[in-house]
Design a protein around this motif. Structure first.
Motif, mmCIF file in Angstrom:
data_model
loop_
_atom_site.group_PDB
_atom_site.id
_atom_site.type_symbol
_atom_site.label_atom_id
_atom_site.label_comp_id
_atom_site.label_asym_id
_atom_site.label_seq_id
_atom_site.Cartn_x
_atom_site.Cartn_y
_atom_site.Cartn_z
ATOM 1 N N TRP A 385 -4.865 -0.004 -5.810
ATOM 2 C CA TRP A 385 -4.149 1.263 -6.153
ATOM 3 C C TRP A 385 -4.416 1.797 -7.402
ATOM 4 O O TRP A 385 -4.503 2.865 -7.523
ATOM 5 N N VAL A 386 -4.638 0.985 -8.569
ATOM 6 C CA VAL A 386 -4.985 1.759 -9.786
ATOM 7 C C VAL A 386 -6.250 2.465 -9.429
ATOM 8 O O VAL A 386 -6.519 3.569 -9.953
ATOM 9 N N THR A 387 -7.499 1.893 -8.980
ATOM 10 C CA THR A 387 -8.744 2.540 -9.056
ATOM 11 C C THR A 387 -8.497 3.592 -7.892
ATOM 12 O O THR A 387 -9.111 4.736 -8.004
ATOM 13 N N ALA A 388 -7.602 3.509 -6.736
ATOM 14 C CA ALA A 388 -7.426 4.533 -5.876
ATOM 15 C C ALA A 388 -6.738 5.934 -6.638
ATOM 16 O O ALA A 388 -7.029 6.789 -6.345
ATOM 17 N N GLN B 2 -3.054 -1.021 5.369
ATOM 18 C CA GLN B 2 -4.400 -1.007 4.793
ATOM 19 C C GLN B 2 -5.436 -0.001 5.638
ATOM 20 O O GLN B 2 -6.270 0.399 4.936
ATOM 21 N N ARG B 3 -5.109 -0.136 6.706
ATOM 22 C CA ARG B 3 -6.044 0.629 7.707
ATOM 23 C C ARG B 3 -5.881 2.211 7.351
ATOM 24 O O ARG B 3 -6.913 2.830 7.160
ATOM 25 N N THR B 4 -4.591 2.434 6.932
ATOM 26 C CA THR B 4 -4.106 3.983 6.554
ATOM 27 C C THR B 4 -5.072 4.151 5.314
ATOM 28 O O THR B 4 -5.611 5.145 4.888
ATOM 29 N N GLN B 5 -5.072 3.165 4.139
ATOM 30 C CA GLN B 5 -5.548 3.623 2.723
ATOM 31 C C GLN B 5 -7.132 3.537 2.946
ATOM 32 O O GLN B 5 -7.608 4.383 2.434
ATOM 33 N N ILE B 6 -7.533 2.751 3.849
ATOM 34 C CA ILE B 6 -9.046 2.849 4.095
ATOM 35 C C ILE B 6 -9.429 4.064 4.717
ATOM 36 O O ILE B 6 -10.427 4.676 4.214
ATOM 37 N N GLY B 7 -8.827 4.507 5.727
ATOM 38 C CA GLY B 7 -9.021 5.662 6.200
ATOM 39 C C GLY B 7 -9.021 6.941 5.360
ATOM 40 O O GLY B 7 -9.899 7.985 5.279
ATOM 41 N N PHE B 8 -7.863 6.922 4.523
ATOM 42 C CA PHE B 8 -7.981 7.936 3.365
ATOM 43 C C PHE B 8 -8.783 7.950 2.431
ATOM 44 O O PHE B 8 -9.623 9.085 2.010
ATOM 45 N N LEU B 9 -9.389 6.646 1.859
ATOM 46 C CA LEU B 9 -10.449 6.902 1.114
ATOM 47 C C LEU B 9 -11.808 7.121 1.652
ATOM 48 O O LEU B 9 -12.586 7.825 1.020
ATOM 49 N N SER B 10 -11.948 6.683 2.777
ATOM 50 C CA SER B 10 -13.130 7.328 3.762
ATOM 51 C C SER B 10 -13.171 8.801 3.774
ATOM 52 O O SER B 10 -14.207 9.350 3.589
#
Lengths: 493, 497
Positions: A385-388, B2-10
């Motif tokens: 989360w920090v890196t994000a 976790q899927r949501t976060q990875i999708g956002f970062l992608s």
């Protein structure tokens, strides 16, 4: 209690200790005899006379009542075995010499013996080599017709109703108290050969000095074993009901659904008249029936129970209070058990600091599916989360810088189009470095994003484990302890 | 989750890939800027050298392509740098060479004036600079003898004459090298003593280059001294050139108008111009109204920020038809058959630019910058404030026309990123980029380093930039060699023409 079979003061032996209606042995024997009797009737109706006779004789072996001998004789007679028939009729007379139809039976015996002798003579003529005639066609006492003579067959003709309708029946009367006086009347005349009776209507009167007299009319059908229990103290007329279902552990409620239940298979005397019953078993759809108990008759119920459309899920695990979701609906916390519709369901269990457990569970109809969980700690995502967050901040900065850069570029382009832009304008260099700065910020954002993804994905710890056990029946067990009674589900792993 | 976060970062990564900035768009827009800026080279970058205060351009046709050079200096005692200002397609911003700052044979005080010539005898593309303190001139050419160093003339110099204070290049009507007209460089010696020549010229002599005084038949009018602090020329016809030299005429005469015979450099006085009580008069000459006769612009008191600056423009039709009697200097004809022969241009306030104290007329130049057949009058106001930037300086471009300059409002040229005390417009010159068209070069001498601004678009009709063509350069469809020999166009001193 004592079993009374009164015909002119004849009393049958007491069949069981006087402990209410708990004469299990006698009742069981009567049931066996009744079954043989009913099968014999069925074989007879199918013209399988030998098998019918054997069933009657088997009933006699269990309960040596003369009616069985009579009925077996009828069957052999219809099968064309006059000798055997005559012998059975003879045994009937011997067993019950005061039978109301004794004279008729004796005449019948004579006729049958004559038929047997005639048949033997005819056989000898047809078989001069001394071949033995078929069994049952010769008189049992060894009499043979004189050579060359043909015995004279009495002209007496067999009864016109040599059908199952002529079978003898059995009528038992039991009283409480056992010393009650029983009188059986048929067409106004006392019955003398009870419990063997002919079909027809009978009036049974039970008298005792200390109780009101009880009188009932019982219709006896051919080849029927009736058992009339008269409890003068209850002033009730008792019939019998037998209940069987296809599953074990079912319970029977009679007239009072909130009262005590009875275990099935169930057989008990009941007051005659209408009754309402419930048959229930956990995991199965309950059955309700309206029944009518007739005097001296046993109502046989054979029910098939169907499993419930829903099932149950039980979740236990190492993290008490973990939240349980079924099909994304929160249903409770560990430990938990509840009804769910049968079929496939998504079960998810969540707990703080623990990895989720998520699995599809197949729930069987009317069965309990236990789930045993072992939840594992989840990896902290703080670093991710920090890196994000820094990635997002970098991205925001990059976007802001990009916008400023674009605005500056537009401004310079406008001045260039106006012919006033100088090639050494300091804004050009500023824009150049702002672009590089924006790209650098984008790069930092991308790098941090990748790092964040890695941190999100990275997981060296094992997943939470869940074991879906085999579906099983559940049972509602009566409980009783020092604090009171009730019912509880019990299970074990 | 976790899927949501990875999708956002992608999605973030994809966005990054799509929206990255391209820094080269700024270099591209700088490369396409309509105002080219040349930085002072080498030692001229030192703050205070005032590089660009002296500029001259000269051209030659090489291989059918017109190439131009710009020679500039920061005044006396500074190096002279030569730039390939135009190669036929673009502006060259790196110096070709510098000379005479550290060379032993360069005279002291070189850089006080510059001029350029397409050819001097066997030498081509030469930059000439004056060292009036030593009474010498130094020149260096791109080809020919001694092209690797500067040559100083005359040996020993003419001390005390101020020879080399100003100079202009005058075509002499001959062509030595194909495509390059031979020139004669006229050099002033304003402090020459009585009996000494106040004007010299430099030209080839068959195999060599020599410095000559003007013919002895030329004598200064009575009462006129200090001739030639500033010089300006303009062609009258193929054989004659109008030469305007500032002078000290006892506070009544600001300039002497001369006519030079190109073939023998003989001079005759035609008139004297009123210049008021001036300490420093700036002149420019050129045809502003298209009648074939050069007009003369004189900035009054151009060096004083205390007075309202004005520029007087003398119509070429007022030029007296005949030479003045020896020793006399008649005034410019103020009344002729065409009416008034003198007009005045006064600085007018424009958006964000103040006229107060801007020294309107500090430098002037006349050339046709929009190829409309009329010369434009460029007037520098190096102390003009641009917005909040004091003394940033601007250049006013007054379009020429049938009515002469001043009939239409001027275009104002300035830096898009003005420097305080930059003094843009302290010197102005032009170079030829295509037949009939010249581009403006203005010096920003006060910035550090100093800059030369090349305004490819003047903003006048027919010379305005657009988003499609931010640079207004015209490419020459016809080889310059077919357009006839090019003429060297040199500006002189702080003013020029």
């Amino acid at each position: 209690m004592r079993l009374w079979v009164l015909t002119c003061g004849i009393a049958l032996a007491c069949l069981a200790p006087s402990t209410g209606f708990a004469q299990n042995n006698s009742e069981a024997q009567l049931d066996v005899a009744r079954n043989h009797m009913e099968r014999g009737r069925d074989f007879f109706a199918q013209a399988r006379f030998t098998e019918a006779a054997q069933e009657f004789l088997a009933a006699y072996e269990v309960q040596p009542f003369s009616a069985f001998l009579f009925n077996a004789g009828v069957a052999y007679e219809r099968h064309g075995e006059p000798a055997r028939a005559a012998e059975l009729f003879r045994s009937y007379i011997e067993r019950d010499p005061e039978a109301s139809d004794a004279s008729d039976v004796r005449a019948r015996i004579e006729r049958l013996r004559a038929q047997a002798l005639a048949a033997a003579a005819a056989f000898q003529q047809a078989n001069p080599d001394g071949t033995t005639p078929p069994d049952g066609t010769t008189p049992p006492d060894g009499t043979t017709p004189p050579d060359g003579t043909t015995p004279v067959v009495p002209t007496t003709t067999p009864p016109a109703d040599e059908t199952p309708a002529s079978f003898k029946s059995l009528l038992y009367i039991e009283t409480v108290p056992v010393d009650a006086h029983v009188t059986i009347l048929h067409e106004g005349q006392p019955v003398t050969n009870a419990p063997t009776v002919d079909p027809g209507d009978y009036t049974v009167r039970v008298e005792h000095p200390d109780y009101n007299t009880k009188e009932v009319t019982i219709r006896v059908r051919p080849n029927e074993l009736l058992r009339y229990v008269c409890d003068l103290s209850r002033a009730e007329t008792i019939g019998f009901m037998s209940v069987q279902v296809n599953v074990e552990g079912a319970r029977l409620f009679i007239d009072d659904h909130e009262g005590a239940s009875n275990q099935i298979p169930y057989r008990t005397p009941l007051p005659i008249g209408p009754h309402h019953i419930w048959i229930e078993r956990s995991g199965y759809q309950p059955i309700e029936r309206d029944v009518t108990i007739e005097v001296a008759r046993q109502l046989e119920l054979r029910e098939t129970m169907e499993r419930l459309n829903n099932g149950r899920i039980r979740v236990i695990g190492n993290v008490r209070g973990a939240t349980i979701y079924i099909d994304n609906n929160r249903v409770g916390a560990v430990p938990w058990e509840g009804d769910v519709s049968s079929g496939s369901h998504n079960v998810r269990v969540e707990a703080d600091g623990m990895k989720d457990w998520d699995e599809a569970v197949e729930v069987s109809r009317g069965q309990l599916t236990p789930i045993r969980l072992r939840m594992r700690p989840s990896v902290s995502r703080g670093g991710a989360w920090v890196t994000a967050t820094f990635s997002a901040l970098s991205l925001g900065g990059a976007i802001a810088l990009s916008m400023l850069t674009d605005n500056l570029h537009d401004e310079l382009a406008a001045e260039s189009a106006a012919g006033t832009l100088a090639s050494n304008d300091s804004r050009v260099q500023r824009g150049f470095w702002m672009s590089i700065g924006a790209d650098a910020a984008y790069g930092v954002a991308a790098g941090l994003a990748i790092l964040s993804i890695y941190y999100f994905i990275r997981d060296p710890l094992p997943d939470s484990e869940g074991t879906i056990l085999e579906p099983r029946d559940w049972a509602l067990l009566p409980t009783m302890d020092a604090h009171g009674g009730g019912a509880a589900f019990r299970w074990s792993f | 989750m976790q899927r949501t976060q990875i999708g956002f970062l992608s999605l973030l990564l994809v966005t990054l890939a799509l929206v990255g900035c391209d820094p080269t768009k700024f270099t591209k827009i700088a490369d396409g800027a309509p105002v080219r800026v040349i930085e002072a080279p080498g030692s001229a970058r030192v703050n205070g050298t005032g590089f660009g205060s002296q500029m001259a351009t000269y051209s030659s046709v090489q291989g059918g392509v017109l190439v131009s050079r710009l020679a500039g200096s920061g005044g006396g005692g500074t190096q002279v740098s030569v730039f390939p200002i135009f190669d036929g397609t673009s502006v060259g911003e790196s110096a070709l060479f510098d000379y005479c700052l550290s060379e032993a044979d360069c005279g002291v005080g070189i850089g006080a004036s510059v001029a350029g010539v397409a050819a001097l005898a066997d030498r081509k593309l030469c930059a000439v600079s004056g060292a009036p303190a030593a009474g010498q001139i130094v020149y260096r050419c791109e080809s020919g003898a001694d092209s690797s160093r500067g040559l100083r003339l005359p040996l020993g110099g003419l001390p005390g004459t101020g020879m080399g204070t100003a100079m202009v290049a005058v075509p002499d009507g001959t062509t030595i090298h194909s495509g390059s007209e031979n020139v004669r460089v006229v050099i002033s010696a304003p402090t020459a003593a009585a009996g000494q020549s106040s004007l010299y010229y430099l030209r080839d002599s068959a195999a060599s280059t020599s410095l000559f005084p003007v013919p002895p038949t030329f004598t200064l009018p009575t009462g006129v001294a200090g001739l030639g602090d500033h010089l300006a020329i303009a062609p009258i016809d193929d054989a004659r050139t109008l030469l305007v030299a500032t002078a000290n005429a006892g506070g009544t005469k600001s300039a002497v108008v001369l006519v030079m015979n190109n073939s023998d450099a003989s001079l005759e006085v035609r008139a004297c111009l009123d210049g008021g009580t001036v300490a420093r008069t700036v002149v420019a000459a050129g045809d502003l109204n298209g009648d074939g006769l050069p007009e003369i612009a004189v900035a009054e008191d151009g060096n004083s920020p205390l007075r309202t600056p004005t520029v007087n423009v003398f119509d070429g039709r007022g030029l007296p038809e005949t030479a003045a009697p020896s020793g006399t200097c008649p005034p410019w004809n103020t009344v002729s058959t065409s009416g008034a022969q003198r007009s005045t241009i006064t600085c007018e306030e424009s958006s964000g630019i103040s006229c107060t104290g801007n020294v309107f007329g500090y430098a002037m130049h006349i050339a046709d910058v929009n190829a409309d057949g009329f010369g434009e009058l460029m007037i520098g106001a190096p102390f003009a404030a641009v917005g909040d930037t004091g003394s940033a300086g601007v250049v006013y471009v007054y379009p020429g026309g049938v009515g002469g300059a001043g009939a239409l409002p001027p275009a104002v040229l300035k830096s898009s990123d003005p420097s305080a005390n930059g003094n843009l417009g302290r010197a102005i010159t032009t170079f030829q980029s295509s037949p009939g068209r010249w581009e403006i070069v203005a010096a920003e001498t006060g910035s550090s380093p100093a800059h030369l601004f090349v305004f490819l678009c003047s903003g006048l009709n027919g010379d305005a930039a657009s988003s499609v063509a931010p640079q207004c350069l015209l490419t020459s469809a016809t080889p310059m060699v077919d357009a006839g020999p090019s003429r060297t166009d040199a500006s002189v001193g702080d003013s020029g023409s």
